[in-house]
Every structure is written in C-alpha cells, then in structure tokens.
Design a protein around this motif. Structure first.
Motif, mmCIF file in Angstrom:
data_model
loop_
_atom_site.group_PDB
_atom_site.id
_atom_site.type_symbol
_atom_site.label_atom_id
_atom_site.label_comp_id
_atom_site.label_asym_id
_atom_site.label_seq_id
_atom_site.Cartn_x
_atom_site.Cartn_y
_atom_site.Cartn_z
ATOM 1 N N PHE A 187 0.824 -1.213 0.000
ATOM 2 C CA PHE A 187 0.000 0.000 0.000
ATOM 3 C C PHE A 187 0.860 1.266 0.000
ATOM 4 O O PHE A 187 0.354 2.369 0.202
ATOM 5 N N LEU A 188 2.178 1.126 -0.252
ATOM 6 C CA LEU A 188 3.083 2.263 -0.228
ATOM 7 C C LEU A 188 3.349 2.775 -1.633
ATOM 8 O O LEU A 188 3.500 1.991 -2.582
ATOM 9 N N ASP A 189 3.415 4.096 -1.768
ATOM 10 C CA ASP A 189 3.739 4.734 -3.031
ATOM 11 C C ASP A 189 5.183 5.221 -2.978
ATOM 12 O O ASP A 189 5.531 6.073 -2.149
ATOM 13 N N LEU A 190 6.024 4.677 -3.857
ATOM 14 C CA LEU A 190 7.454 4.963 -3.777
ATOM 15 C C LEU A 190 8.006 5.407 -5.122
ATOM 16 O O LEU A 190 7.570 4.940 -6.176
ATOM 17 N N PRO A 191 9.011 6.298 -5.098
ATOM 18 C CA PRO A 191 9.725 6.666 -6.321
ATOM 19 C C PRO A 191 10.818 5.641 -6.601
ATOM 20 O O PRO A 191 11.002 4.703 -5.817
ATOM 21 N N PRO A 192 11.571 5.793 -7.675
ATOM 22 C CA PRO A 192 12.681 4.872 -7.942
ATOM 23 C C PRO A 192 13.677 4.831 -6.781
ATOM 24 O O PRO A 192 13.862 5.816 -6.068
ATOM 25 N N LEU A 193 14.326 3.678 -6.606
ATOM 26 C CA LEU A 193 15.202 3.446 -5.460
ATOM 27 C C LEU A 193 16.323 4.475 -5.371
ATOM 28 O O LEU A 193 16.711 4.875 -4.269
ATOM 29 N N ALA A 197 17.619 6.255 -1.886
ATOM 30 C CA ALA A 197 18.825 5.615 -1.357
ATOM 31 C C ALA A 197 19.547 6.475 -0.325
ATOM 32 O O ALA A 197 19.963 5.974 0.724
ATOM 33 N N PRO A 198 19.724 7.806 -0.561
ATOM 34 C CA PRO A 198 20.396 8.621 0.473
ATOM 35 C C PRO A 198 19.659 8.602 1.812
ATOM 36 O O PRO A 198 20.297 8.614 2.868
ATOM 37 N N LEU A 199 18.338 8.555 1.772
ATOM 38 C CA LEU A 199 17.567 8.512 3.016
ATOM 39 C C LEU A 199 17.782 7.179 3.731
ATOM 40 O O LEU A 199 17.914 7.127 4.955
ATOM 41 N N LEU A 200 17.826 6.096 2.963
ATOM 42 C CA LEU A 200 18.069 4.779 3.563
ATOM 43 C C LEU A 200 19.460 4.710 4.190
ATOM 44 O O LEU A 200 19.646 4.092 5.238
ATOM 45 N N PHE A 222 19.174 11.639 15.233
ATOM 46 C CA PHE A 222 19.409 11.666 13.785
ATOM 47 C C PHE A 222 18.233 11.043 13.040
ATOM 48 O O PHE A 222 17.828 11.527 11.985
ATOM 49 N N PHE A 223 17.706 9.969 13.587
ATOM 50 C CA PHE A 223 16.582 9.310 12.939
ATOM 51 C C PHE A 223 15.361 10.232 12.896
ATOM 52 O O PHE A 223 14.714 10.373 11.855
ATOM 53 N N CYS A 224 15.047 10.865 14.016
ATOM 54 C CA CYS A 224 13.887 11.768 14.067
ATOM 55 C C CYS A 224 14.068 12.946 13.120
ATOM 56 O O CYS A 224 13.118 13.345 12.429
ATOM 57 N N MET A 225 15.274 13.507 13.084
ATOM 58 C CA MET A 225 15.535 14.621 12.173
ATOM 59 C C MET A 225 15.290 14.210 10.725
ATOM 60 O O MET A 225 14.646 14.936 9.950
ATOM 61 N N ALA A 226 15.812 13.028 10.346
ATOM 62 C CA ALA A 226 15.655 12.563 8.971
ATOM 63 C C ALA A 226 14.191 12.324 8.621
ATOM 64 O O ALA A 226 13.727 12.702 7.545
ATOM 65 N N VAL A 227 13.444 11.722 9.547
ATOM 66 C CA VAL A 227 12.037 11.418 9.280
ATOM 67 C C VAL A 227 11.211 12.698 9.171
ATOM 68 O O VAL A 227 10.431 12.883 8.234
ATOM 69 N N PHE A 228 11.392 13.600 10.123
ATOM 70 C CA PHE A 228 10.616 14.849 10.112
ATOM 71 C C PHE A 228 10.899 15.670 8.871
ATOM 72 O O PHE A 228 9.983 16.198 8.229
ATOM 73 N N TYR A 239 7.056 7.408 3.449
ATOM 74 C CA TYR A 239 8.418 7.486 3.961
ATOM 75 C C TYR A 239 8.429 7.325 5.479
ATOM 76 O O TYR A 239 9.330 6.700 6.038
ATOM 77 N N VAL A 240 7.436 7.913 6.138
ATOM 78 C CA VAL A 240 7.365 7.797 7.593
ATOM 79 C C VAL A 240 7.147 6.333 7.982
ATOM 80 O O VAL A 240 7.798 5.820 8.906
ATOM 81 N N PHE A 241 6.273 5.650 7.269
ATOM 82 C CA PHE A 241 6.001 4.245 7.574
ATOM 83 C C PHE A 241 7.240 3.390 7.352
ATOM 84 O O PHE A 241 7.583 2.528 8.182
ATOM 85 N N ILE A 242 7.935 3.629 6.228
ATOM 86 C CA ILE A 242 9.153 2.860 5.938
ATOM 87 C C ILE A 242 10.207 3.105 7.014
ATOM 88 O O ILE A 242 10.865 2.177 7.495
ATOM 89 N N ALA A 243 10.349 4.358 7.424
ATOM 90 C CA ALA A 243 11.334 4.697 8.446
ATOM 91 C C ALA A 243 11.019 4.013 9.771
ATOM 92 O O ALA A 243 11.912 3.492 10.444
#
Length: 419
Positions: A187-193, A197-200, A222-228, A239-243
């Motif tokens: 049920f997730l909508d994602l762009p190309p990997l 990749a930098p976020l992962l 660091f994790f919270c900063m990246a997600v927010f 992205y929030v769900f994946i994180a």
C-alpha cells in the motif's frame, strides 16, 4: 519591541549573577570570585550581539538569542552549583559559542552557497559520522568521542548540522520526484530506489550508531531529524512508515543480539529491578523529581550530587529537585517558544531550501531537548545526549550556536517585522 528584547537579555544575565551570588554566599568566608570576570565578559558580549541583531548589519530575529542566553545562564549557575570546577570552562565555551555565532552570521552568504553542493554535503556528513564509528573512544558508556590530547570532541554534534543542510538541499532539489510515486509496494507509493537511497543510508547510519557506539541518544535524534525533514519535504506518509519499520526492525535485531541494548531497554521498563546497580542513575533521577515537588527544595538546598554525571545527562533532574516542577515547566515552555519562533522563520522563507534548513535546525534542537528530558523522567529509554545550552559540553555549546547563527541568518532573509 527592541527595548523588550534587551530587557530579556538583562533578565538572563541577572539570573546568572543572582545564581552565582547565592553560591558565593554559601562559600563564605572562602569565596571564589574567579567566575565573575568570565561572567561579566559573557554578559558584555551578549549585550553587544543583541544590539547588533537589533540595529546592526545582521538585521535578524531579536527573540531567539535571548532565549538561548536564558538556557545558557541556567546552565552556568547549575554547573557552578553541581561541579564548580566546570563553571569557568562552561563560561569560556559560552563566549566561544557566541563568537562563533557572530562569525556564522558574518559569513552566512558563503555558508548558504555551500548548500548548492548537496552530494559533497552528504559525503561530509557520512565522513563526520563514521569518524567516531572507526576512531571513537568510549566515554560515559558511549563510543562517540574523538580524543586529541586533553581535548575531546563529539563528531555527532557537528554531524547533525551537516545532516540538516544535506537533507534540506537533497529534498528541495528532488521534491517533485520524491513526491511523485512511480511504483507501488503493497500500500506504499514509492519513487525509484536511487532517489530514496540517500535517506536509507542516513537511517542505516543511525542504527549503526545505536548498535556499535551504544549511543541511543544520537541515533534517535538523527533518525527523528531525517524522518521529520523527509515528511516536510515530500508530504508522503509512505516514507514515515518505511522509516518506522526500518528502526523497529533494527531495534528488534539489536535487542536480540546485543547485551548493552537489552540492558538499556530493561532499565527503562523496570528500573526498580536493579535500583542500586545499572538503573541507579534513573532511580536517583526519579527520586530527585519527587523531592523537588512543585516548588523545589530551593537553589543549593537539594542533594542532586547523589546522581552520577548529574552535570551532563541528568542536569534537568537537578533542576527538577531544586527549582521544582515550576522551574522545569518554565524551561520547557521556553524550549517550545524557541521551536515556535524557528518555525515562524521557516514558514516565512521564500525558498523551499531555506524553509527546510530553518525547520530542520529548529526540530534538531527541540527534539534533542525532548529526548533527554524524556530520558531522565523515564518516558523514553535513557540517552546520552546533552540538554541544549544547559548541560556541560563544548561540542554541544559550539554546535548549538552554529545552528542558532544559521537560523538567525535565515531570519535576516525574511525580516519578521515584529520589533
């Protein structure tokens, strides 16, 4: 408004000198006057900077700096109370931090131009974060320090600055691509990997910090900063769900295979099971808040020294004991006001890049305060990060003033008209 901001600065330093005065009276007849010249120097420099913000070339927001001075004044008097030997070093770091902030304001245009080179920023972020992974020395249970003779530095304190700048540049440049879904995964909508990749990588580094360095605080920050920031830049809940899945899996695996992770979580779940052992700090912290009650025991009338490392991780517990719920509430309200003011600056920036940078710095400092306050009150597992501008630490103080300087430089772009 200009007069009110100067009055706030005066009140900040009045708090500092009143606190130092009370401590000196308690020392009678062997009074140590050595912190006074440093405190006078910090006060003079603080007034000069505030005047420059009001009337000088910087033309920046006039409310953020007085709030930072409020935190710094509380930190100085609490350190003078808890560990007098660190009072002068903290005043030195305060002066250095303010001078660094002025330098950042002076060269703000050049620093903003750096954000054009997003991948260089990303590479620098990885290098800074990996320095402590490879060369880090364990201090206070976390392998998050680089030691150079008598000096020690926390690279993660400066890594969060680079992280905000990189994420802001990357997200603003790829905003449309990240927001536009090219494929569906369940049920997730994602762009190309290649675009995520930098976020992962950033999320993966956060988990490595947690596992290898035993630095739960920096990893969570660091994790919270990246997600927010990712959510602000894309508006995508995917992205929030994946994180969240990413960090949950990482935490579960870490808990299953690493004993130090198990200890941290077990202390959080039930500190009373080992109240005189590994959970001693948390238990004593809870006792401090209970002893302080609503009004506190009074400045210099508590026993916060029963908590090990009270001048760093647990300084908020000492505040809770001696200044009570009232003092803690005032400090938390000022942190909220600081965050509110930073978000106002972010929303009034004309470029998406600057909006994300201002919001990122505001979130970083506010989230850091929330994480450590939640840790010492057992709302979250205990972390090893500092309370911004209050806990002892040169790396934390200087990096905090760098972020404040960049935030003020962005407010200069959008004169707020609230003077």
């Amino acid at each position: 408004m200009k007069t009110k901001s100067l009055l706030l600065v005066a009140v900040d330093f009045l708090i500092m000198f009143a606190g130092l005065g009370i401590i000196m009276l308690n020392q009678y007849p062997k009074i140590d006057y050595s912190p006074v010249p440093w405190a006078l120097g910090a006060a003079g420099l603080g007034f000069v900077i505030q005047l420059l913000l009001i009337r000088g070339r910087f033309n920046s927001d006039i409310w953020i700096f007085p709030m930072v001075l409020f935190f710094s004044s509380i930190g100085v008097i609490m350190l003078a109370r808890l560990k007098p030997v660190l009072c002068i070093p903290q005043l030195r770091w305060l002066i250095i931090g303010m001078l660094v902030m002025v330098v950042v304001l002076y060269f703000s245009r050049q620093l903003k131009n750096m954000m054009r080179y997003q991948y260089i920023l990303g590479l620098c972020t990885l290098v800074v974060l990996c320095l402590s992974l490879v060369f880090g020395v364990e201090i206070g249970g976390s392998k998050n320090w680089l030691v150079f003779g008598p000096f020690s530095v926390q690279p993660s304190e400066f890594g969060k600055i680079l992280l905000v700048m990189f994420l802001a540049a990357f997200l603003s440049d790829h905003k449309d691509m990240l927001a536009e879904a090219r494929r569906k995964l369940l049920f997730l909508d994602l762009p190309p990997l290649r675009f995520i990749a930098p976020l992962l990588v950033i999320w993966g580094i956060a988990i490595l910090m947690f596992v290898i360095q035993r630095d739960l605080g920096s990893a969570l920050l660091f994790f919270c900063m990246a997600v927010f920031m990712t959510y602000m830049g894309t508006g995508s809940k995917s992205y929030v769900f994946i994180a969240l899945c990413f960090i949950t899996m990482g935490a579960s695996v870490s808990y299953a295979f690493f004993s130090h992770v198990q200890v941290r979580f077990n202390i959080w779940l039930d500190p009373w099971a080992d109240a005189v052992g590994q959970a001693y700090q948390v238990v004593q912290s809870l006792f401090s808040f209970a002893a302080g009650g609503v009004w506190g025991t009074g400045f210099t009338h508590g026993h916060p020294g029963l908590i090990p490392e009270v001048h760093t991780d647990f300084i908020f517990s000492a505040i809770g004991e001696e200044l009570g719920l009232l003092g803690c509430t005032v400090i938390m309200i000022v942190y909220v006001l600081f965050f509110y003011r930073g978000i106002i600056i972010a929303l009034r920036c004309k470029k998406d890049l600057y909006t994300l940078v201002a919001a990122g710095f505001s979130i970083a400092l506010f989230t850091q305060a929330f994480i450590i306050i939640a840790g010492v009150t057992k709302f979250l597992p205990l972390t090893g990060i500092t309370l911004p501008f209050i806990s002892y630490g040169g790396s934390s103080m200087v990096s905090g003033f760098i972020m404040v300087g960049l935030l003020l430089s962005l407010s200069k772009e959008t004169y707020l008209g609230t003077r």
